[in-house]
Design a protein around this motif. Structure first.
Motif, PDB file in Angstrom:
ATOM      1  N   PHE A  84      71.453 -54.337 -51.885  1.00 15.10           N
ATOM      2  CA  PHE A  84      72.082 -55.598 -51.509  1.00 15.10           C
ATOM      3  C   PHE A  84      71.063 -56.657 -51.114  1.00 15.10           C
ATOM      4  CE2 PHE A  84      75.595 -52.525 -50.703  1.00 15.10           C
ATOM      5  CZ  PHE A  84      76.471 -53.011 -51.665  1.00 15.10           C
ATOM      6  N   TYR A  87      70.285 -58.429 -54.390  1.00  9.95           N
ATOM      7  CA  TYR A  87      71.325 -59.376 -54.816  1.00  9.95           C
ATOM      8  C   TYR A  87      71.521 -60.508 -53.809  1.00  9.95           C
ATOM      9  CZ  TYR A  87      72.437 -56.274 -58.648  1.00  9.95           C
ATOM     10  OH  TYR A  87      72.366 -55.513 -59.794  1.00  9.95           O
ATOM     11  N   GLY A  88      71.254 -60.231 -52.526  1.00  6.10           N
ATOM     12  CA  GLY A  88      71.367 -61.298 -51.533  1.00  6.10           C
ATOM     13  C   GLY A  88      70.355 -62.403 -51.744  1.00  6.10           C
ATOM     14  N   ARG A  93      73.982 -65.098 -50.278  1.00  2.00           N
ATOM     15  CA  ARG A  93      74.382 -64.357 -49.087  1.00  2.00           C
ATOM     16  C   ARG A  93      75.888 -64.051 -49.103  1.00  2.00           C
ATOM     17  NH1 ARG A  93      68.941 -64.946 -49.291  1.00  2.00           N
ATOM     18  NH2 ARG A  93      68.068 -66.379 -47.732  1.00  2.00           N
ATOM     19  N   THR A  96      77.264 -61.319 -51.723  1.00  2.00           N
ATOM     20  CA  THR A  96      76.771 -59.988 -51.358  1.00  2.00           C
ATOM     21  C   THR A  96      77.520 -59.443 -50.149  1.00  2.00           C
ATOM     22  OG1 THR A  96      74.595 -60.619 -52.186  1.00  2.00           O
ATOM     23  CG2 THR A  96      74.703 -58.666 -50.798  1.00  2.00           C
ATOM     24  N   VAL A  99      80.873 -57.853 -51.047  1.00  2.00           N
ATOM     25  CA  VAL A  99      80.749 -56.518 -51.645  1.00  2.00           C
ATOM     26  C   VAL A  99      80.428 -55.469 -50.581  1.00  2.00           C
ATOM     27  CG1 VAL A  99      79.522 -55.110 -53.342  1.00  2.00           C
ATOM     28  CG2 VAL A  99      80.063 -57.490 -53.866  1.00  2.00           C
ATOM     29  N   THR A 100      79.562 -55.805 -49.611  1.00  2.00           N
ATOM     30  CA  THR A 100      79.222 -54.828 -48.571  1.00  2.00           C
ATOM     31  C   THR A 100      80.452 -54.470 -47.736  1.00  2.00           C
ATOM     32  OG1 THR A 100      78.552 -56.516 -46.945  1.00  2.00           O
ATOM     33  CG2 THR A 100      76.845 -55.636 -48.399  1.00  2.00           C
ATOM     34  N   GLY A 141      73.395 -53.080 -46.401  1.00  2.00           N
ATOM     35  CA  GLY A 141      73.352 -54.439 -46.928  1.00  2.00           C
ATOM     36  C   GLY A 141      74.038 -55.465 -46.062  1.00  2.00           C
ATOM     37  N   GLU A 142      74.818 -54.988 -45.106  1.00  2.00           N
ATOM     38  CA  GLU A 142      75.629 -55.893 -44.284  1.00  2.00           C
ATOM     39  C   GLU A 142      74.818 -56.702 -43.297  1.00  2.00           C
ATOM     40  OE1 GLU A 142      78.524 -57.771 -41.941  1.00  2.00           O
ATOM     41  OE2 GLU A 142      78.633 -56.935 -43.962  1.00  2.00           O
ATOM     42  N   GLY A 145      72.636 -59.887 -44.479  1.00  2.00           N
ATOM     43  CA  GLY A 145      73.446 -61.020 -44.917  1.00  2.00           C
ATOM     44  C   GLY A 145      74.178 -61.698 -43.788  1.00  2.00           C
ATOM     45  N   TYR A 375      66.405 -61.939 -47.192  1.00  2.00           N
ATOM     46  CA  TYR A 375      67.472 -60.933 -47.199  1.00  2.00           C
ATOM     47  C   TYR A 375      66.869 -59.558 -47.474  1.00  2.00           C
ATOM     48  CZ  TYR A 375      72.426 -59.538 -47.771  1.00  2.00           C
ATOM     49  OH  TYR A 375      73.680 -58.977 -47.619  1.00  2.00           O
ATOM     50  N   SER A 376      65.993 -59.472 -48.473  1.00  2.00           N
ATOM     51  CA  SER A 376      65.386 -58.190 -48.842  1.00  2.00           C
ATOM     52  C   SER A 376      64.481 -57.669 -47.732  1.00  2.00           C
ATOM     53  CB  SER A 376      64.575 -58.342 -50.133  1.00  2.00           C
ATOM     54  OG  SER A 376      65.402 -58.694 -51.211  1.00  2.00           O
TER      55      SER A 376
END
Length: 456
Positions: A84, A87-88, A93, A96, A99-100, A141-142, A145, A375-376
């Protein structure tokens, strides 16, 4: 009318303030729901899963086996951070985060229907492990973001610690709701709690997911990501790029969390095993104490986030690490009295030192990474701590107590975690009140000494 430098449509001060409020609410409610799911599992692990999914094991061995499944969710978090986080930083943001939420929520809902050992044998534990892994991927991933959704809407540099602390508020809120749900079902179902009562809070999570999804669909993308998109500064492989450019920031972010995460799961998850099994303490007393402690954090997390805006993120964090290291010994001294009042006080007070770290932590970590890799980098650094701190903590605590038969051995472990975090925080940069809208590897970005890695 667009901003000539970036091509981004500017918002009026009033509209931007409205979006900030929406972003903070969406992030906070979303993280509350996701952490409700995650803490619900951790609470039930100590109370139910060892008995239902490992009934033929010795009680201590069964507890260790149940916590191994619990640890799987933490191992999965860096996987979620990598997926995530990519993709973030590539897609945005907002998308993504939607989806999380679905990933975490649907996996939690499914736990309500997992058959026990009596029905399908060891396959029940296997299914739980798979669902726990999916839960962990969603949580991985939450966090990044949610923090960026709030922090990147902040109008001024001087309030980022306070604004970024609100998604952190989702942790005690989720802890509160999860404990309340288990306590309520324990009272309603009585002796049938082990049969069906524990399943109801998992089943109810689908309602919370629907609410969170509605809220997140009605927010805009952050202005910093919109600017990156307009200026075509999106990286093709942001996760690989941040590992190449800012490896020390990732490592120090993970190590800085040792003093925050390991003690937290000892104080709020392992305590159920320690208190009920070893001290003969009432399950409901522990549940109520954790409930009250989580309410205390409703105020202390934003307070220490705000304080970090005043005295500096690094200073606040290092003070918190010292307090946590000392408090571990006080905690077990109080709990080991077996006096309900002292046990209650110890659990309630335990989350104040945690707040000293958790309040400023979101901004402290996220600010360390340049915008197009934020984000990563923030997600990976934050979630790697799950493998070295959060996941193993209940296992290590259980093993230490089994060997030494003393809570002070666990307190010594907490002290070691605090020393590691103190060193890592000292090595990290402090971006309090600095401009984070420019890329750190631009020559003019941080004239006052940002330390993010420059291109080779």
């Amino acid at each position: 009318m667009t901003d000539e430098s970036s091509g981004v449509m500017p918002l009026s001060a009033e509209d931007a303030q409205r979006q900030l409020r929406r972003a903070v609410i969406a992030s906070t409610i979303g993280t509350t729901i996701e952490w409700y799911d995650f803490f619900l599992y951790s609470i039930v692990t100590g109370l139910v899963f060892a008995k239902l999914y490992f009934p033929e094991s010795d009680p201590l061995v069964g507890t260790l086996q149940a916590f191994l499944i619990y640890a799987v969710g933490f191992i999965a978090r860096p996987v979620g951070a990598a997926i995530f986080g990519h993709y973030g930083d590539r897609v945005g943001r907002k998308a993504t985060l939607i989806v999380t939420l679905l990933t975490m929520g649907l996996a939690t809902f499914a736990v309500a229907f997992v058959p026990t050992y009596a029905s399908i044998g060891i396959w029940g534990a296997v299914i739980l492990t798979v669902l726990r892994f999916i839960q962990g991927v969603g949580v991985g991933g939450e966090w990044g973001g949610s923090v960026l959704m709030s922090m990147e809407w902040a109008r001024t540099n001087s309030h980022r610690g306070f604004v970024a602390s609100w998604p952190q508020f989702g942790v005690p809120a989720g802890l509160f709701i999860a404990n309340l749900a288990v306590l309520a079902m324990s009272e309603i179902s009585g002796s049938a709690f082990l049969t069906w009562g524990w399943r109801v809070p998992f089943f109810m999570s689908i309602v919370l997911v629907a609410i969170g999804l509605y809220i997140r669909l009605n927010i805009l993308e952050t202005p910093i990501f919109a600017k990156l998109l307009a200026e075509r500064k999106i990286e093709k492989t942001p996760m690989l790029e941040v590992i190449r450019r800012q490896p020390k920031d990732i490592l120090y972010s993970a190590l800085a969390r040792m003093a925050e995460q390991a003690p937290f799961y000892i104080f709020t998850a392992f305590v159920f095993t320690y208190g009920v099994t070893n001290l003969g303490v009432s399950r409901n007393l522990l549940l109520i104490a954790v409930l009250v402690a989580s309410v205390v954090e409703f105020g202390t997390i934003p307070f220490f986030g705000h304080l970090s805006d005043r005295i500096g993120r690094k200073r606040m964090y290092m003070i918190g690490a010292v307090v946590v290291g000392v408090f571990g010994f006080l905690y077990f001294a109080m709990v080991d009295t077996r006096n309900p009042m002292w046990i209650f006080a110890a659990i309630v007070l335990s989350l104040v030192p945690h707040s000293m770290l958790y309040g400023p932590q979101a901004a402290f970590i996220a600010e360390s990474f340049t915008g197009r890799l934020r984000y990563s980098g923030a997600s990976l650094g934050y979630q790697l701590a799950s493998v070295i701190a959060g996941g193993p903590a209940p296992l290590i605590a259980t093993a230490l107590f089994a060997y030494y038969r003393s809570g002070y051995a666990i307190a010594a472990y907490i002290l070691v975690c605090a020393v590691v975090s103190l060193f890592a925080a000292w090595r990290m940069g402090d971006y309090t009140n600095k401009d984070i809208s420019r890329e750190y590897d631009e020559a003019h970005a941080l004239p006052d000494g940002g330390h993010a890695s420059r291109p080779a």
